[in-house]
Each structure stands twice: as C-alpha cells, then as structure tokens.
Write a protein that holds these residues in place. Sequence first.
Motif, PDB file in Angstrom:
ATOM      1  N   GLU A   1       0.931  -0.827  -0.045  1.00  0.00           N
ATOM      2  CA  GLU A   1       0.228   0.397  -0.087  1.00  0.00           C
ATOM      3  C   GLU A   1       1.137   1.041  -0.150  1.00  0.00           C
ATOM      4  OE1 GLU A   1      -2.909   2.447   2.902  1.00  0.00           O
ATOM      5  OE2 GLU A   1      -2.783   0.084   3.185  1.00  0.00           O
TER       6      GLU A   1
ATOM      7  N   SER B   1      -3.133   4.903  -2.468  1.00  0.00           N
ATOM      8  CA  SER B   1      -3.885   4.135  -1.642  1.00  0.00           C
ATOM      9  C   SER B   1      -4.706   5.438  -0.797  1.00  0.00           C
ATOM     10  CB  SER B   1      -3.281   3.053  -2.026  1.00  0.00           C
ATOM     11  OG  SER B   1      -2.799   2.809  -1.189  1.00  0.00           O
ATOM     12  N   THR B   2      -3.575   5.849   0.235  1.00  0.00           N
ATOM     13  CA  THR B   2      -3.799   6.290   0.758  1.00  0.00           C
ATOM     14  C   THR B   2      -3.339   7.413   0.966  1.00  0.00           C
ATOM     15  OG1 THR B   2      -4.017   4.389   2.385  1.00  0.00           O
ATOM     16  CG2 THR B   2      -3.773   6.224   3.523  1.00  0.00           C
TER      17      THR B   2
ATOM     18  N   LYS C   1      -0.278   6.808  -7.993  1.00  0.00           N
ATOM     19  CA  LYS C   1      -1.415   6.296  -8.046  1.00  0.00           C
ATOM     20  C   LYS C   1      -1.549   5.316  -6.416  1.00  0.00           C
ATOM     21  CE  LYS C   1      -2.716   4.199 -12.198  1.00  0.00           C
ATOM     22  NZ  LYS C   1      -1.994   4.918 -13.315  1.00  0.00           N
TER      23      LYS C   1
ATOM     24  N   ALA D   1      -7.572   8.279  -3.769  1.00  0.00           N
ATOM     25  CA  ALA D   1      -7.332   7.612  -2.722  1.00  0.00           C
ATOM     26  C   ALA D   1      -8.424   7.147  -2.207  1.00  0.00           C
ATOM     27  CB  ALA D   1      -6.790   7.929  -1.701  1.00  0.00           C
ATOM     28  N   LYS D   2      -8.251   5.540  -1.575  1.00  0.00           N
ATOM     29  CA  LYS D   2      -8.646   4.876  -1.067  1.00  0.00           C
ATOM     30  C   LYS D   2      -9.607   5.230   0.680  1.00  0.00           C
ATOM     31  CE  LYS D   2      -7.767   0.500  -3.288  1.00  0.00           C
ATOM     32  NZ  LYS D   2      -7.214  -0.450  -3.410  1.00  0.00           N
ATOM     33  N   ARG D   3      -7.957   5.628   1.421  1.00  0.00           N
ATOM     34  CA  ARG D   3      -8.677   6.760   2.692  1.00  0.00           C
ATOM     35  C   ARG D   3      -7.224   7.706   2.846  1.00  0.00           C
ATOM     36  NH1 ARG D   3      -7.929   0.689   2.244  1.00  0.00           N
ATOM     37  NH2 ARG D   3      -5.952   1.745   2.402  1.00  0.00           N
TER      38      ARG D   3
END
Length: 242
Positions: free
Chosen positions: A2, A33-34, A31, A79-81
């Motif tokens: 991640e 993710s967090t 890219k 971002a996912k988070r």
Amino acid sequence: METILFIPDTHVPYADERAFNLMLKVARDIKVSTVVYLGDFGDFYAVSSHDKDPSRKVSFMEELRIVNQYMDKVDALGAKRTYFVEGNHEFRLKRFMAAQAPAVADLVTLEQVLRFKERGYRYTPYREFLRIGKLHITHDVGKSGPNAIRDAQAMFEGNVVAGHTHRMQALYAGNAQGKSHVGMSFGWLGDNKSIDYMHKIVSNRTWQLGFGLGHMESNGVVHLVPCPIVDYKVVVNGKLYK
C-alpha cells in the motif's frame, strides 16, 4: 504494498502552488491508495490571535474557500482512505470560538468547515495521534526546531512521522533491545515569501519544500521515503518529475 502520501504543512492560502502541484503530479502517477494530511494544511490566519499584517486582507470565509479548493484537488487523486491530522494552525479555529463565541463554539468546527464527513476523512484532533500499521503520526508533541523529531521519536518509543517544523529530517535510532526505529518529517509546501514572523534567512536555511511517501507491508511495517523538492524537481522511484 500500500502506498501512502504524506502531505506536510502547506499553510493554504499561502501555499507554494508550484510545489503543491508537483506533489499531486507524482501522487497521480504512482496511484497512492492512502493520503495523510500532517496538519497545518490551512493557515487559518484570519482567526489567529497574533498581530495581523494589514496587507493581508483575506477574510476567513475566503480562506476556507481556498483551503477547500486545495482539498478538492487532493480528493481527485481517488485514494481509498484519507486521514486528516489537525495542526496548531487549524486549532486556531477552536481557540477563537472558545474565546469569542463560546456559546456557539460547537456550531463552527474544523470538521464542519472542511467537510470531513462529506469527504469521508478520518479526523485526528490536535495533540492526539494517528496510528497506521506500526507507524505513529502526529503534528507535533509540543516541540519545534531541529530536535523536534528526535523528541517525538523519544516520546513514542517507536516509528513516528511528524509535521510542524517545515524541516526534512530523518532519525534512525535503536532501543536497548537493538530494534531500530525511525522518526521523520517531510518539510513543507508553503510559500517562503508569506512568512512574516521570523527572519527570512532562518526559513531559507532550515526549511525544505517536499512531501513524503510510505510503503506499507501486510504486517503493518511502513517504509518511509522523503521526497525533497529541489529547483521544483523531485525524483521518485527513479523518475524525474518537474
């Protein structure tokens, strides 16, 4: 692994837009993710208790409008988070409301004016800390200057990322059992020309434009990567961005 983007002190609306956009360019390309805001993303100058420069005529509503615009750009990364760790500058709002309008202080909060719930942000108040995997994250532990990250690492007795100092520093130290820990700060993304509370030579010599990345293993270990911006260029994963 991640990939985590750490956004250091930016002091919007007094951001270095060129440096900020360079960070976004990198984050889009790799890219992330967090996303973790390390605090003092907004300057909150209008609600500061310090003496005001009369040449700065930005209202608090205008400040909030610009801060939210910058946050919209971060949200566009997808971002996912996203985590927002409050800094001492954002904390100015709570102090201002408590002093000037305590009866309605709960009606004007940082979470509301920056739309954390709408954005899906996870919020960590000032003087508290966030933990992602085996990494502790805070804005500061009440210290500033060249020894601040050393003090933060000593406080947590483990791996820690902090903001506040505008310096890019990394400290690796072992404990009595021989286990190594890291303390790191990632500079800042503000505009040096906006600084009016210290001699320019001090900020020129000690502050560094930049941001940070982290790569987290499945066991929670986060490998930290400082990304200094030099002459508005930065190298990430062997690629030159400018």
